[in-house]
Design a protein around this motif. Sequence first.
Motif, mmCIF file in Angstrom:
data_model
loop_
_atom_site.group_PDB
_atom_site.id
_atom_site.type_symbol
_atom_site.label_atom_id
_atom_site.label_comp_id
_atom_site.label_asym_id
_atom_site.label_seq_id
_atom_site.Cartn_x
_atom_site.Cartn_y
_atom_site.Cartn_z
ATOM 1 N N SER A 153 0.838 -1.187 0.000
ATOM 2 C CA SER A 153 0.000 0.000 0.000
ATOM 3 C C SER A 153 0.880 1.247 0.000
ATOM 4 O O SER A 153 2.044 1.212 0.382
ATOM 5 N N VAL A 154 0.311 2.332 -0.436
ATOM 6 C CA VAL A 154 1.039 3.595 -0.542
ATOM 7 C C VAL A 154 1.174 4.191 0.856
ATOM 8 O O VAL A 154 0.188 4.349 1.576
ATOM 9 N N SER A 155 2.388 4.518 1.249
ATOM 10 C CA SER A 155 2.629 5.043 2.591
ATOM 11 C C SER A 155 2.141 6.479 2.730
ATOM 12 O O SER A 155 2.117 7.248 1.763
ATOM 13 N N SER A 156 1.780 6.827 3.937
ATOM 14 C CA SER A 156 1.316 8.173 4.240
ATOM 15 C C SER A 156 2.499 9.134 4.297
ATOM 16 O O SER A 156 3.562 8.786 4.827
ATOM 17 N N PHE A 168 -5.489 7.413 -5.848
ATOM 18 C CA PHE A 168 -5.631 8.739 -5.236
ATOM 19 C C PHE A 168 -4.364 9.084 -4.454
ATOM 20 O O PHE A 168 -3.832 10.194 -4.565
ATOM 21 N N LYS A 169 -3.877 8.132 -3.676
ATOM 22 C CA LYS A 169 -2.702 8.378 -2.844
ATOM 23 C C LYS A 169 -1.469 8.683 -3.697
ATOM 24 O O LYS A 169 -0.685 9.572 -3.370
ATOM 25 N N ARG A 170 -1.316 7.965 -4.787
ATOM 26 C CA ARG A 170 -0.181 8.248 -5.682
ATOM 27 C C ARG A 170 -0.310 9.634 -6.304
ATOM 28 O O ARG A 170 0.691 10.348 -6.462
ATOM 29 N N ALA A 171 -1.530 10.021 -6.644
ATOM 30 C CA ALA A 171 -1.757 11.360 -7.208
ATOM 31 C C ALA A 171 -1.425 12.438 -6.175
ATOM 32 O O ALA A 171 -0.842 13.479 -6.521
ATOM 33 N N VAL A 172 -1.769 12.197 -4.929
ATOM 34 C CA VAL A 172 -1.438 13.163 -3.871
ATOM 35 C C VAL A 172 0.077 13.253 -3.715
ATOM 36 O O VAL A 172 0.633 14.345 -3.593
ATOM 37 N N TRP A 173 0.762 12.118 -3.728
ATOM 38 C CA TRP A 173 2.222 12.140 -3.643
ATOM 39 C C TRP A 173 2.833 12.942 -4.795
ATOM 40 O O TRP A 173 3.814 13.670 -4.606
ATOM 41 N N THR A 174 2.261 12.813 -5.978
ATOM 42 C CA THR A 174 2.743 13.589 -7.128
ATOM 43 C C THR A 174 2.573 15.081 -6.852
ATOM 44 O O THR A 174 3.474 15.882 -7.133
ATOM 45 N N GLU A 175 1.427 15.458 -6.291
ATOM 46 C CA GLU A 175 1.179 16.860 -5.938
ATOM 47 C C GLU A 175 2.143 17.335 -4.860
ATOM 48 O O GLU A 175 2.645 18.460 -4.919
ATOM 49 N N ILE A 176 2.420 16.496 -3.873
ATOM 50 C CA ILE A 176 3.360 16.864 -2.816
ATOM 51 C C ILE A 176 4.725 17.169 -3.426
ATOM 52 O O ILE A 176 5.363 18.166 -3.080
ATOM 53 N N ARG A 177 5.184 16.322 -4.311
ATOM 54 C CA ARG A 177 6.496 16.540 -4.958
ATOM 55 C C ARG A 177 6.492 17.836 -5.781
ATOM 56 O O ARG A 177 7.479 18.582 -5.780
ATOM 57 N N ARG A 178 5.381 18.120 -6.457
ATOM 58 C CA ARG A 178 5.270 19.368 -7.220
ATOM 59 C C ARG A 178 5.327 20.562 -6.270
ATOM 60 O O ARG A 178 6.031 21.541 -6.522
ATOM 61 N N ARG A 179 4.599 20.472 -5.168
ATOM 62 C CA ARG A 179 4.580 21.558 -4.183
ATOM 63 C C ARG A 179 5.962 21.770 -3.578
ATOM 64 O O ARG A 179 6.394 22.911 -3.389
ATOM 65 N N GLU A 180 6.664 20.682 -3.277
ATOM 66 C CA GLU A 180 8.021 20.786 -2.731
ATOM 67 C C GLU A 180 8.931 21.561 -3.685
ATOM 68 O O GLU A 180 9.754 22.364 -3.255
ATOM 69 N N ALA A 181 8.785 21.279 -4.965
ATOM 70 C CA ALA A 181 9.639 21.920 -5.971
ATOM 71 C C ALA A 181 9.382 23.423 -6.067
ATOM 72 O O ALA A 181 10.256 24.182 -6.472
#
Length: 64
Positions: free
Chosen positions: A8-11, A46-59
């Motif tokens: 499962s995708v980690s939090s 959904f969780k993978r999409a959120v992780w993608t957004e997190i990485r975009r936000r970090e950048a």
Amino acid sequence: MTPEPQPSVSSPCINLCQIDPDSGLCKGCLRTIDEIVAWGSAGDDFKRAVWTEIRRREAEIDWG
């Protein structure tokens, strides 16, 4: 033959839970409150999409 179960995708939560009033993002995990609330019952897509957004936000953050 059954396929191996996928992990499962980690939090992204790091237990620094504080919503920034300007950005609306958690200062610890960079998720929105809606993403945080939905996480527990969300599917892996959904969780993978959120992780993608997190990485975009970090950048986009000026860490300097």
